[in-house]
Scaffold this motif. Structure first.
Motif, PDB file in Angstrom:
ATOM      1  N   VAL A   7      44.777  47.554  33.143  1.00 52.01           N
ATOM      2  CA  VAL A   7      43.440  47.459  32.548  1.00 52.01           C
ATOM      3  C   VAL A   7      43.282  46.144  31.788  1.00 52.01           C
ATOM      4  CG1 VAL A   7      41.922  48.457  30.794  1.00 52.01           C
ATOM      5  CG2 VAL A   7      43.050  49.943  32.439  1.00 52.01           C
ATOM      6  N   ILE A   8      44.306  45.750  31.035  1.00 53.24           N
ATOM      7  CA  ILE A   8      44.248  44.481  30.298  1.00 53.24           C
ATOM      8  C   ILE A   8      44.130  43.310  31.273  1.00 53.24           C
ATOM      9  CG2 ILE A   8      45.589  42.916  28.851  1.00 53.24           C
ATOM     10  CD1 ILE A   8      46.652  45.426  27.409  1.00 53.24           C
ATOM     11  N   ALA A   9      44.906  43.339  32.359  1.00 55.85           N
ATOM     12  CA  ALA A   9      44.835  42.254  33.350  1.00 55.85           C
ATOM     13  C   ALA A   9      43.453  42.180  33.990  1.00 55.85           C
ATOM     14  CB  ALA A   9      45.908  42.464  34.416  1.00 55.85           C
ATOM     15  N   ILE A  10      42.840  43.321  34.281  1.00 51.98           N
ATOM     16  CA  ILE A  10      41.501  43.323  34.885  1.00 51.98           C
ATOM     17  C   ILE A  10      40.464  42.759  33.909  1.00 51.98           C
ATOM     18  CG2 ILE A  10      39.649  44.862  35.680  1.00 51.98           C
ATOM     19  CD1 ILE A  10      41.854  46.564  36.988  1.00 51.98           C
ATOM     20  N   VAL A  11      40.557  43.127  32.636  1.00 48.57           N
ATOM     21  CA  VAL A  11      39.618  42.612  31.639  1.00 48.57           C
ATOM     22  C   VAL A  11      39.779  41.097  31.484  1.00 48.57           C
ATOM     23  CG1 VAL A  11      39.048  42.631  29.186  1.00 48.57           C
ATOM     24  CG2 VAL A  11      39.372  44.786  30.390  1.00 48.57           C
ATOM     25  N   ALA A  14      38.313  39.475  34.506  1.00 44.52           N
ATOM     26  CA  ALA A  14      36.850  39.583  34.485  1.00 44.52           C
ATOM     27  C   ALA A  14      36.225  38.552  33.551  1.00 44.52           C
ATOM     28  CB  ALA A  14      36.436  40.996  34.074  1.00 44.52           C
ATOM     29  N   VAL A  15      36.949  38.144  32.531  1.00 41.27           N
ATOM     30  CA  VAL A  15      36.446  37.119  31.615  1.00 41.27           C
ATOM     31  C   VAL A  15      36.720  35.722  32.159  1.00 41.27           C
ATOM     32  CG1 VAL A  15      36.775  36.104  29.328  1.00 41.27           C
ATOM     33  CG2 VAL A  15      36.625  38.577  29.576  1.00 41.27           C
ATOM     34  N   LEU A  16      37.922  35.498  32.678  1.00 41.26           N
ATOM     35  CA  LEU A  16      38.317  34.148  33.073  1.00 41.26           C
ATOM     36  C   LEU A  16      37.719  33.676  34.393  1.00 41.26           C
ATOM     37  CD1 LEU A  16      42.048  33.938  31.998  1.00 41.26           C
ATOM     38  CD2 LEU A  16      40.074  32.892  30.932  1.00 41.26           C
ATOM     39  N   LEU A  17      37.534  34.559  35.356  1.00 40.42           N
ATOM     40  CA  LEU A  17      37.025  34.117  36.655  1.00 40.42           C
ATOM     41  C   LEU A  17      35.614  33.522  36.567  1.00 40.42           C
ATOM     42  CD1 LEU A  17      38.496  36.789  39.080  1.00 40.42           C
ATOM     43  CD2 LEU A  17      39.200  34.420  38.762  1.00 40.42           C
ATOM     44  N   PRO A  18      34.651  34.168  35.882  1.00 38.59           N
ATOM     45  CA  PRO A  18      33.353  33.500  35.743  1.00 38.59           C
ATOM     46  C   PRO A  18      33.441  32.194  34.953  1.00 38.59           C
ATOM     47  CG  PRO A  18      33.163  35.825  35.193  1.00 38.59           C
ATOM     48  CD  PRO A  18      34.610  35.527  35.356  1.00 38.59           C
TER      49      PRO A  18
END
Length: 191
Positions: A7-11, A14-18
C-alpha cells in the motif's frame, strides 16, 4: 511482500508518477561544456554514470521527493536491523529491573519494563572496525580529490561514502554495544 508495504509503495508511485510526467515536459537539458582536450588532459565532467547537466525545477522536486522517500526507507531498515538482527527475540530471559541494575533510572513514578544487556559480540567489533576503516578511506579519498587539480568529479561519491559509513557505524554501535531499556512512566495528566 506485506500488504502495508504494498500500500505504501502504491501511494508513493501514485504521487511520483504524475510529478515525473510533469517534470519530463520541463525545460530541455543544456549542452555539456567540456575542457578542450587538445590543451589539457583534465576530465572534470567525467563521472561513473551519465547524468544530465541541467535539471528543471520540477525535475529537481521529483528527485528531492525520491531522495526523501529513500531516506525514510533507509531509516526504517536501520531500525529493523537494530531490533531484529542483534536483539534477542524473547526479552523474558533478560535480567529484570528489580535486580537493581539501574537504580538511578527507577523512581516511584518510573520503572523499567524490560532490560536487555548489550550483546558485545565479536561480530559487532568486526562491523565497527570495517566501518571505521571505510570512513577513513572515504575521508582520505575526499581529501585527495580536493587537493588534486586534475579531477573534482567524485566529491559527491566520496562524501556519500563517508557520511553513510559514519551513519552505519553509529547504527552498529547502537545495535551491538548499547543495552535496550524500555521504561514506563506514570504521568499525571490534567493535574
Amino acid at each position: 511482500m506485506r500488504r502495508s508495504t504494498l500500500v505504501i509503495a502504491i501511494v508513493v508511485l501514485a504521487v511520483l508518477l504524475p510529478m515525473w510526467f510533469v517534470a519530463l515536459h520541463g525545460e530541455p537539458p543544456a549542452e555539456e561544456i567540456a575542457i578542450d582536450q587538445s590543451v589539457s588532459e583534465m576530465h572534470p565532467l567525467e563521472s561513473l554514470i551519465d547524468t544530465p547537466n541541467k535539471l528543471s525545477p520540477s525535475q529537481v522536486g521529483v528527485i528531492v521527493w525520491i531522495a526523501l522517500f529513500a531516506l525514510v526507507g533507509v531509516l526504517a531498515g536501520a531500525h529493523r536491523f537494530m531490533n531484529r538482527a542483534v536483539r534477542r527475540s524473547d526479552p523474558g530471559d533478560s535480567p529484570s529491573a528489580s535486580d537493581g541494575m539501574l537504580p538511578w533510572l527507577e523512581t516511584e513514578d518510573r520503572w523499567i519494563v524490560a532490560y536487555e544487556d548489550a550483546p558485545d559480540s565479536i561480530e559487532g567489533l568486526v562491523a565497527m572496525a570495517g566501518l571505521t576503516i571505510l570512513s577513513i578511506v572515504c575521508a582520505a579519498l575526499f581529501t585527495g580529490e580536493y587537493l588534486t587539480l586534475a579531477r573534482t568529479q567524485y566529491f559527491g561519491l566520496y562524501a556519500t561514502g563517508l557520511f553513510l559509513s559514519l551513519a552505519t557505524l553509529t547504527v552498529a554501535y547502537y545495535a551491538w554495544f548499547m543495552p535496550h531499556v524500555a521504561v514506563a512512566e506514570r504521568r499525571g495528566h490534567g493535574e
